[in-house]
Design an enzyme around this catalytic site. Structure first.
Site, short mmCIF file in Angstrom:
data_model
loop_
_atom_site.label_atom_id
_atom_site.label_comp_id
_atom_site.label_asym_id
_atom_site.label_seq_id
_atom_site.Cartn_x
_atom_site.Cartn_y
_atom_site.Cartn_z
N TYR A 145 0.85 -1.18 0.00
CA TYR A 145 0.00 0.00 0.00
C TYR A 145 0.89 1.23 0.00
O TYR A 145 1.84 1.32 0.77
CB TYR A 145 -0.90 0.00 1.25
CG TYR A 145 -1.80 1.20 1.36
CD1 TYR A 145 -2.84 1.40 0.46
CD2 TYR A 145 -1.63 2.13 2.38
CE1 TYR A 145 -3.69 2.49 0.56
CE2 TYR A 145 -2.47 3.23 2.50
CZ TYR A 145 -3.50 3.41 1.58
OH TYR A 145 -4.33 4.50 1.71
N ASP A 233 9.23 2.61 0.12
CA ASP A 233 8.16 3.25 0.88
C ASP A 233 8.31 2.81 2.34
O ASP A 233 7.90 1.73 2.73
CB ASP A 233 6.79 2.85 0.33
CG ASP A 233 5.66 3.54 1.09
OD1 ASP A 233 5.92 4.06 2.20
OD2 ASP A 233 4.52 3.52 0.60
N LYS A 261 3.99 8.56 9.11
CA LYS A 261 3.68 7.94 10.41
C LYS A 261 4.66 8.36 11.52
O LYS A 261 4.51 9.46 12.04
CB LYS A 261 3.55 6.43 10.24
CG LYS A 261 2.36 6.14 9.28
CD LYS A 261 1.89 4.73 9.18
CE LYS A 261 0.59 4.68 8.37
NZ LYS A 261 0.61 3.90 7.16
C1 LIG Z 1 0.06 4.42 5.78
C2 LIG Z 1 0.88 4.21 4.58
C3 LIG Z 1 0.90 5.12 3.51
C4 LIG Z 1 -0.04 6.29 3.45
O1 LIG Z 1 0.17 7.20 4.46
P1 LIG Z 1 -1.03 8.21 4.87
O2 LIG Z 1 -0.40 9.12 5.87
O3 LIG Z 1 -2.12 7.34 5.39
O4 LIG Z 1 -1.44 8.93 3.64
C5 LIG Z 1 1.80 4.93 2.48
N1 LIG Z 1 2.63 3.87 2.48
C6 LIG Z 1 2.63 2.96 3.46
C7 LIG Z 1 3.61 1.83 3.43
C8 LIG Z 1 1.74 3.08 4.53
O5 LIG Z 1 1.71 2.14 5.49
#
Ligand SMILES: *Cc1c(COP(=O)(O)O)cnc(C)c1O
Length: 444
Positions: A145, A233, A261
């Protein structure tokens, strides 16, 4: 039964004015049954719901909280920053300090630009990669994701998977026409029309799936050979697996990183960064446009900096060690409980951990280890997670309300919190086993 009347009333009011009653679909209880508890406050490892029930919280804002809720150093930093004003539209020392803290800790990451979410970080990193290479195609892995921007909502994990959406409606075919989705843990062929390969270096949005040994080094080599950029990511893994995140953990250095995060300390922040020569394409220096009114927000940068400064390699190591042992005991306790049905061997719990990240899934006994989205989907399809989730919540322990999310024990979770979780999980599993045995009997 724990009282949840007040949460129910809040939920009724919420659904009237907020679609589905939630501002992010992962908070919905659709896949586990019932309605969400509404949180009134948090402290350390715990949250208290609107009915005053205390929950041991393994959600921790899906990984945004590393120190636990309302950490005093973070609260102090936010309050002090707020007293000086909340946003100016001019650069601030705070954003320089956070950018320096990130670049100091992550070898190879020479510059970062701050944004307000992980979604923006991933979306912007892709734009930079396309601008830097002059190529259009991107490669992503099924079950990873990368936020909810149009081009990345193909083969998504997390809430997209929980709701059974292969992709999202409302995304025109053109927006994903250049997105190639391939299976995790297999190095794909990378054509010379590919701008970048984006990957969660440890996948934490399809349960928890570690990279097999040759996967990340193989991606690095394949990208180098084709001239594509490699994007890690690290919105979850960054500053959680250790000070240098998954690139430090794996020894593989990408061209671009996405963060989010943890670096916001519970406030809205994201960042994308990488080598100086790659980021030179960004406006105002270069032709790739990217912007944000609240980017580098003073409250968010103060909170994020307080978290990074509170952590050191030793503290990361202790957290990882404690959580590794917790995951092993949790798996054993669940499987002991499941074994008490007299129908041992139908369903098995798997509780992998990587550093302080934990996954909980239930698979048909004897299944192969889960290494990709197919495996994660098969585990979710057993439907056992919902029963586990409800049993734990009923006893005051909150895991995420969906089978594709990781669990996030924080620095604030005590040994007693973890031991109690292990014990309760055994009881819940025993209840699950009785149910499984009855179903098995009925199915004969
Ligand atoms: C949570 C998440 C995102 C998106 O971050 P948001 O602050 O919710 O937009 C992107 N990549 C990864 C791996 C994530 O876990």
């Amino acid at each position: 039964m724990a009282e949840r009347d007040r949460s129910e009333r809040w939920f009724e009011r919420a659904v009237a004015v907020i679609p589905g009653g939630v501002n992010s679909p992962v908070r919905s209880f659709r896949s586990v049954g019932g309605h969400p508890y509404f949180v009134e406050r948090g402290e350390g490892a715990y949250v208290w719901d609107a009915d005053g029930n205390r929950l041991v919280d393994f959600v921790q804002s899906y990984g945004a909280s590393l120190l636990g809720h309302a950490d005093p150093a973070v609260v102090r930093a936010v309050v002090e920053a707020a007293g000086r004003g909340t946003t100016y539209g001019a650069p601030t020392p705070g954003e320089v300090l956070l950018a320096e803290a990130i670049c100091d800790r992550v070898p190879g990451c020479e510059q970062v630009r701050l944004v307000s979410s992980g979604t923006e970080a991933a979306m912007s990193a892709i734009r930079v990669a396309r601008g830097a290479t002059g190529r259009s195609r991107i490669v992503k892995f099924a079950g990873c994701y990368h936020g909810h921007s149009d081009g990345l909502l193909a083969g998504g994990g997390s809430g997209v998977a929980t709701l059974g959406l292969a992709d999202s409606a409302g995304v025109p075919p053109g927006a994903v026409a250049d997105t190639l989705v391939v299976p995790y843990n297999v190095v794909p062929a990378i054509g010379d029309d590919v701008a970048c390969v984006i990957v969660e270096p440890v996948a934490a949005n399809m349960g928890l799936v570690a990279p097999v040994e040759e996967f990340l080094p193989g991606l690095r080599r394949a990208c180098d050979e084709s001239g594509a950029l490699l994007i890690f990511d690290e919105v979850i893994t960054g500053f959680r697996l250790g000070p240098a995140g998954a690139s430090g953990w794996s020894g593989v250095t990408p061209d671009l990183w996405c963060f989010g995060k943890v670096i916001g300390g519970g406030l809205p922040v994201g960042a994308f960064g990488g080598r100086r020569d790659v980021l030179a394409v960004l406006a105002p220096e270069g032709p790739v446009y990217q912007a944000g009114t609240l980017s580098g927000n003073p409250l968010a940068t103060a909170a994020g900096l307080a978290v990074l400064e509170a952590m050191d390699p030793d503290r990361y190591r202790r957290l990882s060690d404690r959580v590794g042992s917790f995951a092993a005991r949790l798996e054993e306790s669940l499987n002991d409980g499941l074994g008490r049905s007299g129908r041992a061997g139908l369903v098995e719990a798997r509780v992998p951990s990587v550093g302080p990240l934990v996954g909980v899934s239930f698979v048909p006994a004897g299944s192969d280890p889960i290494v990709n989205f197919d495996g994660a989907t098969r585990a979710a399809a057993t439907g056992r997670y919902a029963r586990f989730f409800r049993g734990m919540l009923e006893r005051g322990i909150a895991f995420a309300p969906g089978p594709y999310e990781a669990a996030f024990p924080s620095v604030a979770h005590s040994d007693a919190d973890l031991a109690w979780t292990v014990e309760v999980a055994g009881e819940v599993a025993e209840g699950m086993a009785a149910e499984i045995a009855a179903e098995d009997e009925a199915g004969r």
